[in-house]
Each structure stands twice: as C-alpha cells, then as structure tokens.
Design an enzyme around this catalytic site. Structure first.
Site, PDB file in Angstrom:
ATOM      1  N   ASN A  27      29.771 101.265  27.309  1.00 50.85           N
ATOM      2  CA  ASN A  27      28.741 100.585  28.084  1.00 50.85           C
ATOM      3  C   ASN A  27      28.373  99.334  27.292  1.00 50.85           C
ATOM      4  OD1 ASN A  27      26.485  99.736  29.433  1.00 50.85           O
ATOM      5  ND2 ASN A  27      25.420 101.707  29.377  1.00 50.85           N
ATOM      6  N   ARG A 110      31.503 101.183  31.968  1.00 51.36           N
ATOM      7  CA  ARG A 110      30.440 100.991  32.939  1.00 51.36           C
ATOM      8  C   ARG A 110      30.433  99.512  33.324  1.00 51.36           C
ATOM      9  NH1 ARG A 110      24.210 100.005  32.093  1.00 51.36           N
ATOM     10  NH2 ARG A 110      23.561 100.153  34.250  1.00 51.36           N
ATOM     11  N   HIS A 199      22.248 101.857  39.389  1.00 51.31           N
ATOM     12  CA  HIS A 199      22.100 103.250  38.916  1.00 51.31           C
ATOM     13  C   HIS A 199      22.953 104.208  39.745  1.00 51.31           C
ATOM     14  CE1 HIS A 199      17.723 102.343  37.395  1.00 51.31           C
ATOM     15  NE2 HIS A 199      18.590 102.210  36.402  1.00 51.31           N
ATOM     16  N   GLY A 229      13.616 105.721  34.837  1.00 47.70           N
ATOM     17  CA  GLY A 229      13.783 105.431  33.402  1.00 47.70           C
ATOM     18  C   GLY A 229      12.944 104.211  33.100  1.00 47.70           C
ATOM     19  N   ARG A 260       9.750  95.532  35.023  1.00 47.04           N
ATOM     20  CA  ARG A 260      10.035  94.795  36.266  1.00 47.04           C
ATOM     21  C   ARG A 260       9.001  95.122  37.341  1.00 47.04           C
ATOM     22  NH1 ARG A 260      15.722  97.142  36.242  1.00 47.04           N
ATOM     23  NH2 ARG A 260      16.679  96.104  34.461  1.00 47.04           N
ATOM     24  N   ASP A 301       5.980 102.446  27.877  1.00 51.59           N
ATOM     25  CA  ASP A 301       6.384 103.821  27.587  1.00 51.59           C
ATOM     26  C   ASP A 301       5.378 104.784  28.220  1.00 51.59           C
ATOM     27  OD1 ASP A 301       6.763 106.391  26.319  1.00 51.59           O
ATOM     28  OD2 ASP A 301       8.097 105.343  24.925  1.00 51.59           O
ATOM     29  N   GLU A 403      25.041 109.911  32.859  1.00 51.65           N
ATOM     30  CA  GLU A 403      25.909 108.853  33.373  1.00 51.65           C
ATOM     31  C   GLU A 403      27.238 108.785  32.621  1.00 51.65           C
ATOM     32  OE1 GLU A 403      22.187 106.550  33.203  1.00 51.65           O
ATOM     33  OE2 GLU A 403      23.113 105.270  34.713  1.00 51.65           O
TER      34      GLU A 403
HETATM   35  P1  ADP Z   1      16.699 103.450  30.342  1.00 51.46           P
HETATM   36  O1  ADP Z   1      18.012 104.192  30.321  1.00 51.46           O
HETATM   37  O2  ADP Z   1      16.360 102.832  31.667  1.00 51.46           O
HETATM   38  O3  ADP Z   1      16.465 102.529  29.190  1.00 51.46           O
HETATM   39  P2  ADP Z   1      15.488 106.080  29.982  1.00 51.46           P
HETATM   40  O4  ADP Z   1      16.016 106.814  31.160  1.00 51.46           O
HETATM   41  O5  ADP Z   1      15.985 106.461  28.635  1.00 51.46           O
HETATM   42  O6  ADP Z   1      15.553 104.521  30.181  1.00 51.46           O
HETATM   43  O7  ADP Z   1      13.889 106.216  30.000  1.00 51.46           O
HETATM   44  C1  ADP Z   1      13.118 105.636  29.015  1.00 51.46           C
HETATM   45  C2  ADP Z   1      11.654 105.852  29.369  1.00 51.46           C
HETATM   46  O8  ADP Z   1      11.394 107.250  29.534  1.00 51.46           O
HETATM   47  C3  ADP Z   1      10.686 105.441  28.282  1.00 51.46           C
HETATM   48  O9  ADP Z   1      10.366 104.080  28.413  1.00 51.46           O
HETATM   49  C4  ADP Z   1       9.483 106.307  28.544  1.00 51.46           C
HETATM   50  O10 ADP Z   1       8.609 105.671  29.457  1.00 51.46           O
HETATM   51  C5  ADP Z   1      10.054 107.523  29.240  1.00 51.46           C
HETATM   52  N1  ADP Z   1       9.992 108.756  28.435  1.00 51.46           N
HETATM   53  C6  ADP Z   1      10.869 109.185  27.515  1.00 51.46           C
HETATM   54  N2  ADP Z   1      10.464 110.368  26.984  1.00 51.46           N
HETATM   55  C7  ADP Z   1       9.294 110.673  27.579  1.00 51.46           C
HETATM   56  C8  ADP Z   1       8.365 111.756  27.465  1.00 51.46           C
HETATM   57  N3  ADP Z   1       8.562 112.769  26.634  1.00 51.46           N
HETATM   58  N4  ADP Z   1       7.264 111.734  28.256  1.00 51.46           N
HETATM   59  C9  ADP Z   1       7.045 110.708  29.117  1.00 51.46           C
HETATM   60  N5  ADP Z   1       7.883 109.678  29.271  1.00 51.46           N
HETATM   61  C10 ADP Z   1       8.985 109.644  28.516  1.00 51.46           C
END
Ligand code: ADP
Length: 419
Positions: A27, A110, A199, A229, A260, A301, A403
């Site tokens: 990726n 990817r 996605h 995510g 976004r 987050d 994925e």
């Molecule tokens: P991407 O692949 O789009 O970068 P992810 O699917 O890894 O993102 O998701 C990341 C997000 O998941 C983080 O920004 C956070 O908001 C959320 N996250 C991760 N772990 C937790 C958790 N234990 N509780 C709540 N939210 C979480």
C-alpha cells in the site's frame, strides 16, 4: 488399491508448487509504504511493516516478523520508494522471506482510483499502468504514489505477477441513478465527474463477512456497512453488490470524518473564494485536512473526544453529536435505498472500538428494527460479532475489516485463475 498421484507429480501441481503460496501486499502512499506478507495456504500473516517519511532525513522502517513478534526499527534517510522497497526486501530476507524466493506467488497493490474501467482486480501490464496514470486527474493525491510503488516492485521482480486491487472496484456496480451527480451531463462526462466511492476493498470484505456471520449467502443478504476510520464511508450492499456509497468523486463526500468535512453545500466553496478570498488549494486543504472532527473540536481521535466529553467539554460533545447525526442520516437513507435491511455492520478503527458511537448511531431507530444490546456492545472482540439482541429484526454487528487479507485473497485468486 488405486493410487492417486500427489499434487506435486501432476503438471498442474508442479506449476502450483513452483509458484508458491505467499503474497506480498503493498500500500504505497506519497511518503509511506505499508506492507504485509501473507501465506495463502491458511491466510496467515508472516510479516507486517511500514516505511514512513520517505524522502526525509528522518525516514523510519518498522518491521515485524509475526512468528516472534519482535519489531525491528530503523531510522535514517530513505530517499525514495525504490530505496524503501529495497529496505523492506532486505528486512524480509533476514526472516527468510526474500523477494527472490520461489515461494512468493505475486505482489498485490492497493490502488485507490480505478475509475469506471477497473471493476475487478487486474494483472498489471503496461496498458494497465497507462490507464491508472490516465486517472491521475481524478486522484491526484493517491494514484501517483500507487504507480510509483508498482513501478518499483516491477523493477525488482519483473517476472512476478503484480495485481492491482482498486478501492473503487466494489462500487462500480452502483446504478447510474446513484453514481451520477445532478449536473450538466456533458460537463460531467468531459471531466469524468461521477461518484466513484472508496474503501471498496473493506466494504466488500465486511459485507461478505457479515453474511457469513448471519450464516447466509451474500446473495441473500442486504447490508449497510459503516466503515468508520479516520476516513469514513457508508455503503448499501444488496445481495453482495454495492448499490450506493457515501464517498464520491473523491473521498471528501459523505460522513463526517477525522479531518474531512463530508457533505456540505458546494456553494460554501464559492463563498470562501469570493468572501473569504481563499484559493482553491487553501479550500481543498481546509476541507480535507482541517475539517471534520479536528475542525469541530481540535481532535480527530475518537478516544480523546470521548475522554473530553466525560470531562464535560462542550466542543467535543458538539463534534460527537454532529458526527452521529450525519451517520444516522445515512443509515436512514440507505435503509430507504435498500427497502429491506438484514444487517448493519460497523467496522474500522472507530466502528470496531467505539461502543458509544455504535450505541448513539442506532439509538431511536427501534421502529426500523435496529436495537443494540448494551452488554454485547461493550465487549471488544477481534472477530465478527452481533451486538443486537436476538429478537431484533435487523442484525447489528461489529465486523473487523481486513483490507490486506482481502487484497491478498483477490490477488492470489486471480493469479491461480490466470494460470
Ligand atoms: P485509517 O485506516 O482511516 O487511518 P483506522 O481505521 O485505523 O483509520 O481508524 C483510526 C481511528 O480509529 C482513530 O483516529 C480513532 O479515532 C479511532 N480509534 C482507534 N482505536 C479506538 C478506540 N479504542 N476507541 C475509540 N476510537 C478508536
């Protein structure tokens, strides 16, 4: 007694044995490469890793062989993708997984944007590369980096099948009524403006895994998938085929995301240009990088946002409420699009981990048959699980996405088929 030749003594078996069973999934981003090496005999992971900050002095490679789980980390300048991939190859070789190994069957890449043309995973040749390049105007941030990764990997192992797995492919089944924007058709077509969705690899994997969880065939099940995510998108999947998704020409449309905005009156952009005197690039940056949760409350987050809400922080609470409001609107809209919904599946970082998000998104939708069981919802599992009570008309599920496994599976299936 009849003796059957063992697979390795038949011609097809020899080809199989010669090809090997490992797939490397790459990726490639503009300054990073994420990778996983999988063994497709049992879909197990052999190694995972990441190269970050390519092109800077402070590049970092993190590599973990799954067998011993000990992460090796290397910092120092990695000037370009070619050097990055060579460094990854060296790490893999240290674990006995060299890229020159006959065990390696293929490399799966990817690729973010496959336009209308790429409806399936595709073995990469010069014509495919040229087509991915032709799509750069609609995916300026992603396709160039994906192409660099592909070219580098091809140079390293020109003899090896390389497969492109497109983020957009799963959504190419959307009907025109969902895929077209209501703008002048000639202008739209001249600039290839339509809703492509992203996605897709995750939506495909999760919708199938949800059908599995229900013990039903994907063809018989209608699912709303919520991939939440940092980027977030929803899809409506009827009988295994995507009929609607929330991202559009680019990954900006739809749900509120980490950084976004998602849906917005497009006239906000003209307003910012005319009244705010911002340039197109500045607005692009604002809507993609400084909006969504981060724009609303300074944090993207969900863990941090929940912590702040628990401390009584009003801005964090408003950001959460806006996030949930949009999510709920999409669940309702996709319910109407599908007519009958068998399951709603939550996935990705927020969807898999944030119980309060799942609870709030479904709250008040009992009339639609949607209910979450508090106790089931509180359990964090790394396998697909139902969080709705048994009596609920619609199953609500948490389904961890994968994925890389999906890319490896599609890559391997294609290489086997084309033999
Ligand atoms: P991407 O692949 O789009 O970068 P992810 O699917 O890894 O993102 O998701 C990341 C997000 O998941 C983080 O920004 C956070 O908001 C959320 N996250 C991760 N772990 C937790 C958790 N234990 N509780 C709540 N939210 C979480």
């Amino acid at each position: 007694m009849t003796t059957h030749p063992s697979p390795a003594t038949t011609p097809a078996g020899e080809a199989r044995a010669a090809r090997g069973s490992r797939v490397l999934v790459l990726n490639s981003g503009s300054s990073s490469v994420k990778y996983q090496l999988l063994d497709m005999r049992d879909s197990s992971r052999l190694a995972v890793g990441l190269v970050e900050r390519i092109g800077e002095e402070t590049s970092r490679l993190k590599h973990t062989p799954v067998a011993d789980g000990r992460t090796r980390e290397r910092t120092g300048a990695i000037p370009d993708h070619d050097a990055a991939l060579k460094a990854v190859a060296a790490e893999l070789a240290r674990d006995g997984f060299g890229l020159d190994s006959p065990e390696l069957a293929a490399i799966g890449h990817r690729v973010v944007h496959g336009g209308k043309r790429f409806t399936e995973p595709t073995v990469i040749d010069d014509a495919v590369l040229a087509e991915i390049e032709r799509l750069i105007p609609v995916a300026p941030l992603h396709n160039p980096a994906n192409l660099t990764g592909i070219r580098t990997a091809r140079a390293l192992r020109p003899d090896l099948p390389q497969v492109a797995v497109f983020d957009t492919a799963f959504h190419t089944t959307m009907p025109e009524s969902a895929a077209r924007y209501a703008i002048d058709v000639e202008t739209a077509d001249a600039h290839r403006i339509r809703r492509y969705g992203f996605h897709g690899t995750s939506h495909a994997y999760v919708s199938r895994a949800t059908a599995d969880l229900l013990g039903r065939a994907p063809e018989d099940v209608n699912v709303i998938v919520l991939h939440l995510g940092n980027g977030a998108s929803a899809s409506a999947v009827r009988g295994g085929r995507c009929v609607e998704t929330s991202m559009g020409l680019t990954p900006l449309e739809g749900l509120v995301m980490g950084t976004r905005s998602g849906d917005m009156d497009p006239a906000v952009i003209f307003h910012l240009m005319r009244v705010g005197e911002m340039s197109a690039d500045e607005i692009d940056n604002l809507l993609n990088k400084k909006s969504g949760l981060v724009g609303l409350c300074g944090d993207n987050d969900m863990r941090e946002i929940r912590r702040r809400i628990d401390e009584g922080d009003e801005r964090a609470k408003l950001a959460f409420d806006i996030y949930i409001h949009r999510l709920k609107k999409y669940i309702g809209a996709y319910y109407a699009v599908l007519g009958r919904v068998d399951a709603v599946a939550f996935t990705a970082g927020v969807g898999e981990n944030a119980a309060p998000v799942r609870e709030a998104a479904v709250a008040g939708l009992e009339e639609l048959g949607l209910v979450v069981d508090g106790e089931l919802n509180a359990v964090r599992a790394d396998r697909p699980q139902l969080i709705s009570p048994e009596y609920a008309r619609v199953a609500v599920a948490v389904v961890p996405t994968d994925e890389e496994l999906e890319i490896a599976t599609q890559t391997y299936a294609l290489v086997e088929k084309s033999e």
